[in-house]
Design a protein around this motif. Structure first.
Motif, PDB file in Angstrom:
ATOM      1  N   GLY A  91      32.214  22.152  59.618  1.00 14.78           N
ATOM      2  CA  GLY A  91      30.994  21.631  60.232  1.00 14.78           C
ATOM      3  C   GLY A  91      30.572  20.301  59.666  1.00 14.78           C
ATOM      4  N   CYS A  92      31.552  19.484  59.241  1.00 17.89           N
ATOM      5  CA  CYS A  92      31.223  18.182  58.670  1.00 17.89           C
ATOM      6  C   CYS A  92      32.191  17.143  59.246  1.00 17.89           C
ATOM      7  N   SER A  93      32.414  16.052  58.533  1.00 15.12           N
ATOM      8  CA  SER A  93      33.293  14.991  59.034  1.00 15.12           C
ATOM      9  C   SER A  93      34.613  14.922  58.279  1.00 15.12           C
ATOM     10  N   CYS A  94      34.910  15.943  57.472  1.00 15.83           N
ATOM     11  CA  CYS A  94      36.195  15.974  56.775  1.00 15.83           C
ATOM     12  C   CYS A  94      37.327  16.056  57.798  1.00 15.83           C
ATOM     13  N   ARG A  95      38.428  15.402  57.489  1.00 16.54           N
ATOM     14  CA  ARG A  95      39.589  15.406  58.393  1.00 16.54           C
ATOM     15  C   ARG A  95      40.532  16.551  58.053  1.00 16.54           C
ATOM     16  N   GLY A  96      41.189  17.062  59.082  1.00 16.85           N
ATOM     17  CA  GLY A  96      42.179  18.105  58.875  1.00 16.85           C
ATOM     18  C   GLY A  96      41.564  19.366  58.306  1.00 16.85           C
ATOM     19  N   THR A  97      42.202  19.890  57.263  1.00 14.80           N
ATOM     20  CA  THR A  97      41.739  21.136  56.657  1.00 14.80           C
ATOM     21  C   THR A  97      40.847  20.906  55.437  1.00 14.80           C
ATOM     22  N   ALA A  98      40.522  19.643  55.151  1.00 14.04           N
ATOM     23  CA  ALA A  98      39.791  19.309  53.914  1.00 14.04           C
ATOM     24  C   ALA A  98      38.434  19.990  53.821  1.00 14.04           C
ATOM     25  N   GLY A  99      37.732  20.147  54.935  1.00 18.63           N
ATOM     26  CA  GLY A  99      36.378  20.694  54.879  1.00 18.63           C
ATOM     27  C   GLY A  99      36.260  22.138  55.319  1.00 18.63           C
ATOM     28  N   LEU A 100      37.377  22.835  55.478  1.00 19.72           N
ATOM     29  CA  LEU A 100      37.332  24.231  55.921  1.00 19.72           C
ATOM     30  C   LEU A 100      36.797  25.126  54.804  1.00 19.72           C
ATOM     31  N   ALA A 101      35.868  25.999  55.158  1.00 15.46           N
ATOM     32  CA  ALA A 101      35.266  26.864  54.132  1.00 15.46           C
ATOM     33  C   ALA A 101      34.593  28.065  54.774  1.00 15.46           C
ATOM     34  N   GLU A 111      45.089  28.556  57.353  1.00 15.37           N
ATOM     35  CA  GLU A 111      43.802  27.951  57.037  1.00 15.37           C
ATOM     36  C   GLU A 111      43.207  28.637  55.816  1.00 15.37           C
ATOM     37  N   GLU A 112      42.718  27.843  54.857  1.00 18.33           N
ATOM     38  CA  GLU A 112      42.101  28.426  53.674  1.00 18.33           C
ATOM     39  C   GLU A 112      40.828  27.691  53.311  1.00 18.33           C
ATOM     40  N   CYS A 113      39.927  28.408  52.688  1.00 22.35           N
ATOM     41  CA  CYS A 113      38.658  27.868  52.230  1.00 22.35           C
ATOM     42  C   CYS A 113      38.925  26.949  51.036  1.00 22.35           C
ATOM     43  N   PHE A 114      38.407  25.719  51.086  1.00 19.98           N
ATOM     44  CA  PHE A 114      38.673  24.784  49.999  1.00 19.98           C
ATOM     45  C   PHE A 114      37.904  25.148  48.722  1.00 19.98           C
TER      46      PHE A 114
END
Length: 201
Positions: A21-31, A4-7
């Motif tokens: 904490g949003c509606s991004c799918r998969g790892t797209a919104g990880l931060a 897992e990495e911060c986008f």
């Protein structure tokens, strides 16, 4: 997980402090929350310089999916927003006005976060302070004042002060009807809020 990495910063140090904490799918919104905070601060700075971009909305809405943050992320960003702007000061008149408005919006963001976290008493205090501040520094901002009155009324219901809420809601409906007309969605929403509040009596 290590993958897992911060986008934003592209760091993947075993996922430490990485949230979604949003509606991004998969790892797209990880931060990292700290990266989201700095991203929001930069968005406000960019808006202040160019009058374009997300501006203060970056504290509330994901720049990737466009949806509002929720849960612990929403609350963390609400607190960070308030801490960022509540103590700022300047001697330049135009900057002073901007900083006052940022503090007001930061107060609103934190109130919305408290509301979403069901910390209603704290949200009520923030909403009431936000409304009082609006009356003082922007007395002709009818739309925002009306919305703020609605938020106060909803929180009064949430903490069990329904009779006070109804008085406020009826005033909001009366003003909304006068400003926007009977068929406007804001007037209809105000009427629906009264109906829902009556169920709490």
């Amino acid at each position: 997980p290590q993958d897992e990495e911060c986008f934003i910063c592209k760091s993947s140090i075993e996922g430490w402090g990485i949230v979604s904490g949003c509606s991004c799918r998969g790892t797209a919104g990880l931060a990292h929350v700290s990266c989201l905070v700095r991203r929001a601060q930069m968005a406000v700075e960019h808006w202040d310089e160019t009058d374009s971009g997300q501006g203060m909305h970056a504290w509330q809405d994901c720049s990737m999916c466009g949806q509002e943050y929720h849960g612990a992320v929403r609350l963390a960003l609400g607190w960070a927003c308030w801490k960022t702007y509540q103590g700022r000061s300047t001697t330049r008149l135009e900057e002073a006005h901007a900083h006052v408005m940022w503090r007001i919006e930061a107060m609103q963001h934190l109130g919305l976060a408290m509301d979403e976290a069901e910390r209603y008493q704290e949200a009520l205090v923030l909403y009431e302070t936000y409304l009082a501040t609006l009356h003082r520094v922007a007395p002709f901002a009818d739309g925002p004042i009306l919305a703020a009155q609605g938020n106060v009324a909803n929180m009064l219901v949430a903490v069990g002060r329904t009779n006070e809420a109804l008085r406020c809601m009826r005033e909001v409906h009366k003003t909304s009807k006068k400003m926007f007309g009977t068929d406007d969605e804001r007037t209809i929403k105000a009427a629906n809020n009264i109906i829902q509040a009556l169920d709490h009596l």
